[in-house]
Design a protein around this motif. Structure first.
Motif, PDB file in Angstrom:
ATOM      1  N   HIS A  75      -3.398 -42.822  11.182  1.00 17.51           N
ATOM      2  CA  HIS A  75      -3.108 -42.211  11.927  1.00 17.51           C
ATOM      3  C   HIS A  75      -4.650 -40.881  12.069  1.00 17.51           C
ATOM      4  N   ALA A  76      -3.800 -40.113  11.044  1.00 16.03           N
ATOM      5  CA  ALA A  76      -4.295 -38.631  10.519  1.00 16.03           C
ATOM      6  C   ALA A  76      -4.167 -38.538   8.982  1.00 16.03           C
ATOM      7  N   SER A  77      -5.411 -38.750   8.326  1.00 15.76           N
ATOM      8  CA  SER A  77      -5.055 -37.788   6.584  1.00 15.76           C
ATOM      9  C   SER A  77      -4.804 -36.557   6.773  1.00 15.76           C
ATOM     10  N   SER A  78      -5.443 -36.071   7.976  1.00 13.93           N
ATOM     11  CA  SER A  78      -5.476 -34.440   7.262  1.00 13.93           C
ATOM     12  C   SER A  78      -4.722 -33.877   8.667  1.00 13.93           C
ATOM     13  N   VAL A  79      -4.741 -32.681   8.535  1.00 12.81           N
ATOM     14  CA  VAL A  79      -3.939 -31.550  10.019  1.00 12.81           C
ATOM     15  C   VAL A  79      -4.744 -30.154   9.677  1.00 12.81           C
ATOM     16  N   SER A  80      -4.730 -29.383  10.726  1.00 12.70           N
ATOM     17  CA  SER A  80      -5.036 -28.096  11.067  1.00 12.70           C
ATOM     18  C   SER A  80      -4.669 -27.801  11.996  1.00 12.70           C
ATOM     19  N   PHE A  81      -4.236 -26.189  11.887  1.00 13.84           N
ATOM     20  CA  PHE A  81      -3.648 -25.496  12.048  1.00 13.84           C
ATOM     21  C   PHE A  81      -4.271 -24.137  12.795  1.00 13.84           C
ATOM     22  N   VAL A  82      -3.969 -24.059  14.047  1.00 10.36           N
ATOM     23  CA  VAL A  82      -5.038 -22.900  15.133  1.00 10.36           C
ATOM     24  C   VAL A  82      -3.753 -22.272  16.096  1.00 10.36           C
ATOM     25  N   THR A  83      -4.252 -21.144  15.918  1.00 11.08           N
ATOM     26  CA  THR A  83      -4.438 -20.106  17.013  1.00 11.08           C
ATOM     27  C   THR A  83      -4.851 -20.643  18.433  1.00 11.08           C
ATOM     28  N   GLY A  84      -3.726 -20.842  19.411  1.00  9.10           N
ATOM     29  CA  GLY A  84      -4.857 -20.842  21.066  1.00  9.10           C
ATOM     30  C   GLY A  84      -4.369 -19.985  21.882  1.00  9.10           C
ATOM     31  N   VAL A 137      -1.741 -26.259  17.344  1.00  8.38           N
ATOM     32  CA  VAL A 137      -1.775 -24.879  18.406  1.00  8.38           C
ATOM     33  C   VAL A 137      -0.922 -25.095  18.792  1.00  8.38           C
ATOM     34  N   LEU A 138      -0.906 -23.653  17.978  1.00 12.04           N
ATOM     35  CA  LEU A 138       0.621 -22.456  18.395  1.00 12.04           C
ATOM     36  C   LEU A 138      -0.043 -21.517  18.667  1.00 12.04           C
ATOM     37  N   MET A 139       1.151 -20.800  20.289  1.00 12.92           N
ATOM     38  CA  MET A 139       0.953 -20.120  21.628  1.00 12.92           C
ATOM     39  C   MET A 139      -0.291 -20.738  21.899  1.00 12.92           C
ATOM     40  N   GLU A 183       0.625  -0.865   0.819  1.00  7.30           N
ATOM     41  CA  GLU A 183      -0.415   0.162  -0.179  1.00  7.30           C
ATOM     42  C   GLU A 183       0.594   1.427  -0.087  1.00  7.30           C
ATOM     43  N   HIS A 184       1.880   1.448   0.358  1.00  9.50           N
ATOM     44  CA  HIS A 184       3.258   2.275   0.481  1.00  9.50           C
ATOM     45  C   HIS A 184       3.731   1.940  -0.132  1.00  9.50           C
ATOM     46  N   GLY A 185       3.741   1.722  -1.434  1.00  5.54           N
ATOM     47  CA  GLY A 185       4.663   1.000  -2.630  1.00  5.54           C
ATOM     48  C   GLY A 185       6.372   1.037  -2.365  1.00  5.54           C
ATOM     49  N   VAL A 186       6.278   0.151  -1.283  1.00  6.59           N
ATOM     50  CA  VAL A 186       7.446  -0.328  -0.917  1.00  6.59           C
ATOM     51  C   VAL A 186       7.572  -2.068  -1.197  1.00  6.59           C
ATOM     52  N   PRO A 187       8.669  -2.359  -2.013  1.00  2.00           N
ATOM     53  CA  PRO A 187       9.273  -3.313  -3.170  1.00  2.00           C
ATOM     54  C   PRO A 187       9.738  -4.475  -1.451  1.00  2.00           C
ATOM     55  N   PHE A 188       9.407  -5.786  -1.796  1.00  4.94           N
ATOM     56  CA  PHE A 188       9.430  -6.613  -0.631  1.00  4.94           C
ATOM     57  C   PHE A 188       9.593  -7.571  -1.243  1.00  4.94           C
ATOM     58  N   GLU A 189      10.388  -9.035   0.104  1.00  3.45           N
ATOM     59  CA  GLU A 189      10.405 -10.163  -1.064  1.00  3.45           C
ATOM     60  C   GLU A 189      10.008 -11.108   0.396  1.00  3.45           C
ATOM     61  N   VAL A 190       9.141 -12.284   0.087  1.00  3.25           N
ATOM     62  CA  VAL A 190       8.537 -13.163   1.367  1.00  3.25           C
ATOM     63  C   VAL A 190       9.463 -14.207   0.914  1.00  3.25           C
ATOM     64  N   VAL A 191      10.491 -14.556   2.005  1.00  2.00           N
ATOM     65  CA  VAL A 191      11.411 -16.084   2.316  1.00  2.00           C
ATOM     66  C   VAL A 191      11.103 -16.844   3.187  1.00  2.00           C
ATOM     67  N   PRO A 192      10.167 -17.665   2.588  1.00  4.35           N
ATOM     68  CA  PRO A 192       9.517 -18.751   3.651  1.00  4.35           C
ATOM     69  C   PRO A 192      10.643 -19.946   4.799  1.00  4.35           C
ATOM     70  N   ALA A 193       9.897 -20.620   5.188  1.00  3.79           N
ATOM     71  CA  ALA A 193      10.521 -20.774   6.206  1.00  3.79           C
ATOM     72  C   ALA A 193      10.311 -22.089   6.559  1.00  3.79           C
ATOM     73  N   VAL A 194      11.034 -23.362   7.390  1.00  3.68           N
ATOM     74  CA  VAL A 194      10.425 -24.702   8.252  1.00  3.68           C
ATOM     75  C   VAL A 194       8.924 -23.920   9.742  1.00  3.68           C
ATOM     76  N   THR A 195       7.641 -24.172   9.122  1.00  2.00           N
ATOM     77  CA  THR A 195       7.355 -23.339  10.540  1.00  2.00           C
ATOM     78  C   THR A 195       7.472 -24.336  11.593  1.00  2.00           C
ATOM     79  N   SER A 196       7.443 -23.960  12.763  1.00  2.00           N
ATOM     80  CA  SER A 196       7.195 -24.614  13.673  1.00  2.00           C
ATOM     81  C   SER A 196       5.772 -25.287  13.815  1.00  2.00           C
ATOM     82  N   ALA A 197       4.607 -25.212  13.422  1.00  4.58           N
ATOM     83  CA  ALA A 197       3.471 -26.478  13.749  1.00  4.58           C
ATOM     84  C   ALA A 197       4.411 -27.191  13.310  1.00  4.58           C
TER      85      ALA A 197
END
Length: 271
Positions: free
Chosen positions: A143-152, A177-179, A113-127
């Motif tokens: 045991h599981a064929s799906s996984v849901s990530f939610v905030t605590g 559950v994170l956090m 929104e403010h005209g600033v160039p950016f780049e996203v560098v993905p990482a290994v998620t703690s989840a």
């Protein structure tokens, strides 16, 4: 698209995930950008080893401060824009992956929104990484064929919660559950009330890949007591589902540099 009253930025902002905290789990790109950056904005979640790698000059701590004060998100957003407009190469360093409960998406929108160039560098998620280093796969054919990530962070009892614990209880998959350390009693109760078996395995992984990593295991019925016995504190990841029970079969042979000795659970050791 930049708004009409913005000016182009000469610098670039890099939204960089640090992974769970072990410097060896940084991506090569993240390491290079940290070495080349003019300035790094970070909080505590990248972990002590990665923070110790950062240069003394050119680092700004925008995380939690003394007396519980926090740098508000709007201030971080504005700081990123200001620094980029000074022509600087700016790294916004976050724990885990910046787009998984890391507010990276909010920062990306603000920068655009403010005209600033950016780049996203993905990482290994703690989840995913936190359960993995504790010997727990988030999916497993048995045991599981799906996984849901939610905030605590949300209170499961509030009327307009964005997390539908009843629906999650009915999925039959893994819930990560994170956090969610403080509100553990609330959402485990919400899941039981929604019909999830009280004997469902649960694990808490504290400070995954940091020095002093701890693991507590139990069930939906007993995990709060197991948490308190081990004195689990944030940051920690909660894993709920049959996959959490697989840890018992592998932990004897699990080797890593994070947990010097096993391991903590509610299991009766008198048998």
């Amino acid at each position: 698209m930049a708004t009409d009253d913005t000016q182009p930025a000469d610098g670039t902002v890099y939204l960089v995930g640090s992974g769970p905290g072990d410097p060896e789990l940084l991506t090569l790109k993240a390491k290079r950008l940290l070495e080349d950056a003019d300035i790094v904005l970070h909080d505590k979640l990248p972990g002590p080893k990665i923070i110790d790698m950062l240069p003394d000059d050119g680092c700004i701590d925008v995380g939690k401060r003394a007396h519980g004060d926090r740098t508000p998100q709007w201030e971080i957003n504005e700081r990123l824009v200001e620094l980029a407009r000074e022509g600087k190469s700016v790294v916004r360093l976050k724990g885990g992956d910046s787009f998984v409960f890391g507010r990276g998406g909010e920062e990306a929108t603000y920068l655009a929104e403010h005209g600033v160039p950016f780049e996203v560098v993905p990482a290994v998620t703690s989840a995913v990484a936190a359960p993995a280093v504790a010997g727990i796969p988030v999916t497993h054919r048995d045991h599981a064929s799906s996984v849901s990530f939610v905030t605590g962070h949300e209170d499961p009892t509030k009327p307009e919660s964005a997390v539908d614990w009843g629906a999650l209880a009915a999925t039959g998959g893994t819930i990560v559950v994170l956090m969610g350390v403080t509100r553990l009693p609330l959402y485990t109760e919400a899941l039981r009330e929604a019909g999830m078996d009280p004997d469902t395995p649960v694990a808490l992984v504290e400070r995954a890949t940091w020095p002093g990593q701890q693991v507590a295991t139990g069930t939906l019925e007993t995990i709060v007591e197991a948490r308190d016995e081990v004195d689990i504190s944030p940051p920690a990841v909660t894993v709920i589902g049959g996959v959490a029970g697989t840890r018992e079969s592998v932990v004897e042979f699990l080797r890593n540099d994070y947990t010097p000795s096993d391991q903590h659970s509610d299991e009766n050791t008198d048998d």
